[in-house]
Design a protein around this motif. Structure first.
Motif, PDB file in Angstrom:
ATOM      1  N   ALA A  87      88.642 112.099  90.117  1.00 31.79           N
ATOM      2  CA  ALA A  87      87.199 112.552  90.104  1.00 31.79           C
ATOM      3  C   ALA A  87      87.027 113.107  88.812  1.00 31.79           C
ATOM      4  N   GLU A  88      87.495 113.699  87.886  1.00 31.41           N
ATOM      5  CA  GLU A  88      87.084 114.095  86.557  1.00 31.41           C
ATOM      6  C   GLU A  88      86.785 112.683  85.558  1.00 31.41           C
ATOM      7  N   TYR A  89      88.046 112.046  85.649  1.00 31.13           N
ATOM      8  CA  TYR A  89      87.748 110.680  84.866  1.00 31.13           C
ATOM      9  C   TYR A  89      86.739 110.043  85.319  1.00 31.13           C
ATOM     10  N   MET A  90      86.334 109.774  86.700  1.00 30.84           N
ATOM     11  CA  MET A  90      85.123 108.975  86.985  1.00 30.84           C
ATOM     12  C   MET A  90      83.994 109.624  86.772  1.00 30.84           C
ATOM     13  N   MET A  91      83.827 110.953  87.022  1.00 28.47           N
ATOM     14  CA  MET A  91      82.552 111.392  86.506  1.00 28.47           C
ATOM     15  C   MET A  91      82.331 111.399  84.924  1.00 28.47           C
ATOM     16  N   ASN A  92      83.248 111.220  84.223  1.00 29.02           N
ATOM     17  CA  ASN A  92      83.147 111.305  82.772  1.00 29.02           C
ATOM     18  C   ASN A  92      82.973 109.789  82.400  1.00 29.02           C
ATOM     19  N   HIS A  93      83.071 108.941  83.117  1.00 27.32           N
ATOM     20  CA  HIS A  93      83.139 107.384  82.725  1.00 27.32           C
ATOM     21  C   HIS A  93      81.912 106.737  83.692  1.00 27.32           C
ATOM     22  N   HIS A 179      95.390  93.292  82.170  1.00 22.19           N
ATOM     23  CA  HIS A 179      94.276  93.910  82.237  1.00 22.19           C
ATOM     24  C   HIS A 179      93.973  94.960  83.261  1.00 22.19           C
ATOM     25  N   SER A 180      94.482  94.527  84.582  1.00 22.65           N
ATOM     26  CA  SER A 180      94.354  95.869  85.666  1.00 22.65           C
ATOM     27  C   SER A 180      95.415  96.886  85.292  1.00 22.65           C
ATOM     28  N   PHE A 181      96.562  96.500  84.840  1.00 22.41           N
ATOM     29  CA  PHE A 181      97.426  97.634  84.400  1.00 22.41           C
ATOM     30  C   PHE A 181      96.993  98.431  83.194  1.00 22.41           C
ATOM     31  N   LYS A 182      96.243  97.839  82.277  1.00 20.93           N
ATOM     32  CA  LYS A 182      95.703  98.516  81.210  1.00 20.93           C
ATOM     33  C   LYS A 182      94.615  99.534  81.765  1.00 20.93           C
ATOM     34  N   LEU A 183      93.699  99.028  82.598  1.00 26.32           N
ATOM     35  CA  LEU A 183      92.687  99.759  83.283  1.00 26.32           C
ATOM     36  C   LEU A 183      93.029 101.021  83.970  1.00 26.32           C
ATOM     37  N   PHE A 185      96.486 102.224  83.528  1.00 26.87           N
ATOM     38  CA  PHE A 185      97.407 103.253  82.832  1.00 26.87           C
ATOM     39  C   PHE A 185      97.414 103.438  81.502  1.00 26.87           C
ATOM     40  N   GLY A 186      96.367 102.403  80.814  1.00 29.23           N
ATOM     41  CA  GLY A 186      95.858 102.512  79.480  1.00 29.23           C
ATOM     42  C   GLY A 186      96.045 103.813  78.733  1.00 29.23           C
ATOM     43  N   LEU A 187      96.773 104.294  77.727  1.00 26.99           N
ATOM     44  CA  LEU A 187      96.622 105.493  77.114  1.00 26.99           C
ATOM     45  C   LEU A 187      95.351 106.041  76.639  1.00 26.99           C
ATOM     46  N   LYS A 188      94.520 104.953  76.071  1.00 29.05           N
ATOM     47  CA  LYS A 188      93.116 105.338  75.552  1.00 29.05           C
ATOM     48  C   LYS A 188      91.969 105.446  76.644  1.00 29.05           C
ATOM     49  N   ASP A 189      91.820 104.576  77.460  1.00 26.94           N
ATOM     50  CA  ASP A 189      90.768 104.646  78.530  1.00 26.94           C
ATOM     51  C   ASP A 189      91.215 104.385  79.823  1.00 26.94           C
ATOM     52  N   GLY A 190      92.723 104.163  80.156  1.00 31.74           N
ATOM     53  CA  GLY A 190      92.969 104.008  81.492  1.00 31.74           C
ATOM     54  C   GLY A 190      92.743 105.336  82.428  1.00 31.74           C
ATOM     55  N   VAL A 191      92.585 104.981  83.718  1.00 39.34           N
ATOM     56  CA  VAL A 191      92.171 106.139  84.527  1.00 39.34           C
ATOM     57  C   VAL A 191      93.587 107.165  84.618  1.00 39.34           C
ATOM     58  N   TYR A 192      94.637 106.688  84.631  1.00 41.68           N
ATOM     59  CA  TYR A 192      95.671 107.849  84.661  1.00 41.68           C
ATOM     60  C   TYR A 192      96.453 107.762  83.276  1.00 41.68           C
ATOM     61  N   GLY A 193      96.391 106.738  82.431  1.00 43.74           N
ATOM     62  CA  GLY A 193      97.149 106.962  81.249  1.00 43.74           C
ATOM     63  C   GLY A 193      96.373 107.948  80.231  1.00 43.74           C
TER      64      GLY A 193
END
Length: 247
Positions: A87-93, A179-183, A185-193
């Motif tokens: 939720a915090e990630y989504m609200m921040n993006h 691309h899906s994996f990066k979205l 798990f990506g360390l820079k902008d990925g949801v969980y990464g």
């Protein structure tokens, strides 16, 4: 979630915490109803709803529902932590919401994130009140982590293949996998990464969900969705329910 919250509510002495649990139960009941209606709509679009319902039923019948109640509560607190991180990630993006031109679809995702963030501390507070066992809290964290990450990964890979089996031999499909994996798990902008620090902050012995302040996000989205004059969801509101505080 609802059954676990209802079971442990009977052991709570603090009337305010009990009121919050009752609110959570009501919120999760509406939440569940919304998911079922949305899934039914997805099924009409030939998305693999039946498959995921079968898998979820299997996980609950042979997994979660067989756990002892203290472990269920620990797992619930762990899952609520992960939904709070999401939720915090989504609200921040916020731009994520606006990839769709469907105002109702954007609104329901906003409401979903608002709801998850709003009650992120209730299951944790119940667990701490009734148990306060660090080892048990961590024991619920890792199954929650594995369950959510596996489900997300499976959804990312299975949905396009299910809708169009020929994707299995499509070069374009396999090119999209990174691309899906990066979205996710990506360390820079990925949801969980990009949220790893927040996720594993749960392991800190003195952790509390409110250590991650989302007050400004909550106020912004409440106004966006529920403002009496301009709120996107205001035309669809039926009533406001606040359970009684029983001292």
């Amino acid at each position: 979630m609802i059954d676990t919250a209802r079971y442990h509510r009977d052991f709570i002495k603090d009337p305010l915490l009990k009121q919050r649990v009752t609110s959570l139960i009501g919120q999760e009941a509406i939440h569940s109803k919304m998911h079922e209606e949305l899934n039914d709509a997805y099924m009409e679009r030939d998305l693999p709803v039946k498959l995921f319902r079968f898998l979820a039923g299997y996980v609950f019948d042979y997994g979660f529902n067989r756990l002892p109640q203290p472990m269920k509560l620990s797992l619930m607190a762990g899952i609520e932590h992960f939904t709070a991180v999401l939720a915090e990630y989504m609200m921040n993006h916020e731009e994520v919401f606006f990839r769709s031109t469907d105002e109702k679809q954007r609104a329901i995702w906003m409401w979903h994130m608002l709801e998850e963030s709003e009650h992120k501390d209730i299951a944790f507070d119940v667990f701490q009140t009734l148990s306060n066992n660090y080892a048990l809290r961590i024991a619920g964290f890792f199954p929650a982590l594995i369950t959510i990450l596996v489900l997300i990964s499976a959804a990312s890979l299975l949905v396009p293949f299910y809708r169009k089996p020929s994707n299995l031999i499509s070069l374009r499909y396999w090119k999209d996998i990174p691309h899906s994996f990066k979205l996710i798990f990506g360390l820079k902008d990925g949801v969980y990464g990009s949220s790893l620090g927040h996720i594993f902050d749960y392991l800190r012995p003195d952790f509390h969900p409110n250590d991650h302040d989302t007050t400004d996000f909550l106020e912004y989205y409440k106004d966006t969705l529920l403002n009496p004059e301009t709120g996107v969801l205001t035309p669809y509101l039926v009533k406001e329910f606040i359970p009684a505080l029983r001292v």
